[in-house]
Enzyme design. Structure first.
Site, PDB file in Angstrom:
ATOM      1  N   SER A   1       0.816  -1.204   0.000  1.00  0.00           N
ATOM      2  CA  SER A   1       0.000   0.000   0.000  1.00  0.00           C
ATOM      3  C   SER A   1       0.854   1.261   0.000  1.00  0.00           C
ATOM      4  O   SER A   1       1.523   1.547  -0.976  1.00  0.00           O
ATOM      5  CB  SER A   1      -0.958  -0.038   1.180  1.00  0.00           C
ATOM      6  OG  SER A   1      -1.959   0.917   0.979  1.00  0.00           O
TER       7      SER A   1
ATOM      8  N   HIS B   1      -9.360   2.211   0.517  1.00  0.00           N
ATOM      9  CA  HIS B   1      -9.202   1.374  -0.663  1.00  0.00           C
ATOM     10  C   HIS B   1     -10.500   0.749  -1.129  1.00  0.00           C
ATOM     11  O   HIS B   1     -10.559  -0.425  -1.459  1.00  0.00           O
ATOM     12  CB  HIS B   1      -8.126   0.328  -0.416  1.00  0.00           C
ATOM     13  CG  HIS B   1      -6.864   0.951   0.069  1.00  0.00           C
ATOM     14  ND1 HIS B   1      -6.123   1.840  -0.682  1.00  0.00           N
ATOM     15  CD2 HIS B   1      -6.248   0.856   1.259  1.00  0.00           C
ATOM     16  CE1 HIS B   1      -5.087   2.254   0.025  1.00  0.00           C
ATOM     17  NE2 HIS B   1      -5.146   1.683   1.209  1.00  0.00           N
TER      18      HIS B   1
END
Length: 785
Positions: free
Chosen positions: A87, A192
């Site tokens: 990430s 996300h």
């Protein structure tokens, strides 16, 4: 092949980056100018509440991970073959690949963190035990439109993200669908997922001002799980805010490209690894991508995929601040991922530092080992007392039933009276390529064990590596010292003389200890010295530490604990003492997979901690050796003691009083001593029988020893006509375990599976440690939930 990977949000901790800030002053000054505050001060002094806020966490991780990479590059020299970051740390990978300079990367991360921190009303939850397809199908089938898969960490560890109440309410659905765990994580945004669209669009405007250079090293994209295409990098990093982190598929891609676990390096804050263990679990649970998957076209760069979290993954929990002596300290929450030694897991190729020990005659069955291996746990097959061909067949069954490369081991038991059996077993182990053994019942290191150890020793990158690993179960520090020393010189020289090892192997044996790990065996089922872990573990840890200093080219070395471990309290105690791993035995005998009879399992299911006793060992009763066995409902302990008393009292069978002799023959053996001896002659070497014919005392020993074999056979077969004579090796851990699971689905042994027991024990041990730590540190019992 070399791969560098960087952990994402959740890996932060106070004190991270120590030494890096003074070493890379230029970058630290740039960070201060860009952020407007001291990143070194935040990382070193906190407060942890601030460091754990998204707008501060992401820049801090970017800086620390980037500086750690620069340090790694200086020490390692050569650049890696692939880079990937979880990430937010994908920006670290892009910096390492030369796509972004340090300052531009930090500006992007700071902006990204600020936008994501504004998200409200969302939540994330870690789901363990369900594969991606099952998670997605559950959401579709239930018509849930406000929860999305966000992190595909491993094939069976997925993080979902969405509207807070929906995430909280979904727990029951996921558990009913088969999830082993569902944990809501301490974040406030639906990271996300499409809920982050506003942040994505604002970030896109900012990204347009930054230049992206071509990659000097391939970076695996979180969005596509494939190497970035240079022309699409900008678009993919915008997309990443609302798309899932396809970490598991990224690792499977690398596996398909020939990357092995040993090729991977995790670079990030000091402490237990976070993302590297996911590689091993992905390898065990799914393996590499197939050719069709590799050949599949990538989605266009403008597409917005499912979802991802940059925040705590199921592996990365929020750090917790405490006050200790007036000062604030940072203690990470204990989880199944951080319990014990992660280095042990790496060296032995397992998911968790939990081992099922060997129980003789195949009680520790191939089914136990298979079930353990499929769960990423280490299990040992109980080879003691079995013929070589059966051992071979079971090893082949195990290997054909588990994922390629999954770890498993075989018991290597000492044979004081028949050392040739050790040589036979060594031949089998080497022929079948068994890479891990549990060495048990040794009082001294033997030639056969040294031969096993020698094979596979090699030099690699300035270190000495061993393909054949030894975990030595010991109950005395002096025996542990032998295993933490080089192989005995006489044994090495004899093996060299007879051509069993090479000169190079002999030289390497002098530079490594006999064992990779010591398992401290406290009062346990079977052979026992009735030791206490609190007295045994500390001195053996000291021996281990000295051995690590001595063998600088080898290691690390580990110390585990066995004996009495059947509850979270027992496991927590030995871990606090310093154990790197735990090994269970007795509790696995009362499971579906155990290779003993249902009659024995029925008996074990009902015992308490006081239902065991010590009895003479059948193999070594002449020396006074003891075993711990089931006492409740059987006469075996008393009858075994009676036979030893007779052995000590009389010079031979003929000297025993005729009335007593008849009683023993009828009640214990069910046949005459002469008939028993006739059977013995069929199973012992000729020299042994000749000795028995010359020496009445030895003949008595062989006949009495047959009782021990009979009682084991009757128990294994479930011959209830001889139930009162069942010999069942068992320690009080079984009784403690029974009390722990009373009233739960595990109360019945028919619901007990070795992997389920192991994972539940680890999970509840972690929770117990968190509760105890909360009380000790004054957090209150509820802290961390």
């Amino acid at each position: 092949m070399k791969v560098c990977m960087f952990p994402g949000q959740g890996a932060q901790r106070l004190g991270m980056g120590l030494g890096m800030f003074t070493r890379f002053k230029d970058q630290v000054e740039q960070a201060h100018d860009i952020l407007g505050y001291s990143i070194a001060g935040l990382c070193q002094d906190g407060p942890i509440e601030k460091l754990s806020q998204t707008q501060y966490t992401q820049p801090a991780l970017y800086v620390v991970n980037s500086l750690q990479y620069l340090s790694h590059l200086e020490e390692a020299g050569a650049k890696p073959d692939y880079l990937l970051g979880h990430s937010v740390s994908e920006y670290v990978a892009l910096f390492a690949a030369g796509v972004l300079d340090f300052a531009d990367g930090l500006r992007l991360v700071a902006r990204r963190g600020a936008l994501m921190s504004r998200a409200e009303g969302g939540a994330m939850a870690a789901v363990l035990g369900l594969e991606a397809g099952a998670v997605e199908e559950l959401l579709r089938g239930e018509g849930i439109t406000d929860i999305f898969p966000a992190n595909f960490n491993t094939p069976k560890q997925i993080v979902v993200s969405g509207r807070r109440q929906a995430v909280v309410d979904a727990e029951a659905l996921f558990l009913k669908a088969g999830a082993s765990h569902y944990k809501v994580l301490p974040v406030s945004g639906a990271f996300h997922t499409p809920f982050m669209e506003d942040a994505r669009s604002q970030f896109a405007e900012f990204v347009a001002t930054v230049a992206f250079a071509p990659q000097q090293v391939p970076v695996i994209s979180n969005v596509t799980a494939r190497p970035h295409v240079n022309a699409d990098i900008r678009a993919r990093m915008i997309e990443q805010i609302t798309a899932p982190v396809r970490w598991s598929e990224s690792l499977r891609y690398l596996l398909a490209k020939g990357v092995a676990f040993a090729d991977t390096v995790e670079i990030g804050p000091e402490g237990p690894p976070v993302v590297r263990p996911m590689f091993k679990r992905t390898e065990l649970e799914a393996g590499p991508l197939g050719e069709a998957d590799l050949a599949a076209d990538l989605p266009p760069a403008t597409q917005v995929s499912p979802v991802e979290p940059d925040e705590p993954s199921a592996e990365c929990h929020e750090q917790a601040p405490v006050k200790l002596n007036g000062a604030r300290h940072d203690f990470g929450r204990v989880t199944m991922e951080t319990i014990g030694s992660r280095s042990f897991c790496d060296v032995f190729g397992v998911r968790y530092p939990y081992v099922s020990g060997a129980m003789y005659r195949g009680i520790a069955s191939s089914d136990i080992v298979i079930r353990m291996a499929k769960a990423g746990l280490l299990g040992f097959f109980g080879a003691a007392g079995l013929p070589p061909e059966e051992i071979k067949a079971e090893i082949r069954k195990i290997r054909s039933s588990i994922p390629a490369g999954a770890a498993f081991g075989v018991n290597f038991i000492a044979h004081l009276n028949r050392p040739h059996l050790e040589d036979v077993l060594t031949d089998v182990l080497l022929e079948e390529g068994v890479r891990i053994v549990e060495a048990s019942a040794f009082m001294e290191v033997t030639q056969a064990l040294v031969r096993y150890r020698a094979k596979g020793l090699r030099r690699e990158n300035g270190k000495i590596r061993s393909e054949n690993k030894v975990i030595a179960k010991v109950s005395r520090p002096d025996v542990a010292a032998q295993f933490l020393a080089p192989a005995p010189r006489p044994a090495v020289e004899k093996l060299l003389q007879n051509g069993s090892i090479t000169h190079e192997e002999a030289e390497l044996l002098r530079q490594v200890p006999v064992a990779d790990a010591i398992c401290v065996e406290a009062d346990s089922g079977g052979h026992t010295d009735q030791g206490m872990p609190f007295a045994l573990i500390p001195p053996i840890l000291k021996l281990r530490d000295a051995a690590e200093r001595e063998f600088g080219l080898f290691g690390p070395l580990f110390v585990g604990a066995a004996g009495g471990v059947g509850t979270p309290e027992a496991a927590a105690a030995v871990l606090i003492l310093g154990a790197d791993f735990i090994l269970t035995g007795s509790i696995n005998q009362c499971t579906v997979e155990a290779g003993t009879s249902d009659a024995v399992k029925d008996m074990l299911e009902g015992i308490n901690v006081y239902d065991t006793a010590y009895a003479p060992s059948g193999e070594m009763f002449e020396l006074g050796s003891k075993i711990q066995v089931l006492k409740k409902g059987v006469f075996f302990p008393a009858r075994a003691e009676k036979l030893v008393a007779l052995y000590r009292q009389y010079d031979g069978l003929d000297a025993i009083d005729s009335k007593l002799r008849k009683q023993i023959e009828e009640r214990y053996f069910g046949r005459s001593f002469d008939a028993v001896f006739d059977e013995v002659t069929q199973s012992y070497p000729e020299a042994e029988i000749e000795r028995a014919l010359r020496m009445p005392k030895h003949r008595m020993a062989l006949v009495f020893r047959r009782y021990y074999r009979d009682t084991t056979d009757w128990a294994l077969k479930g011959d209830t006509a001889h139930k009162v004579d069942f010999q069942v090796h068992c320690g009080p851990a079984q009784g403690a375990f029974n009390q722990w699971v009373e009233g739960t689905e595990l109360q019945s042994w028919r619901k007990r599976h070795v992997d389920t027991i192991g994972l539940r024990l680890l999970d509840e041990t972690a929770e117990l440690l968190n509760r105890r730590l909360s009380v000790l540190m004054g957090w209150g019992a509820g802290h961390g939930d």
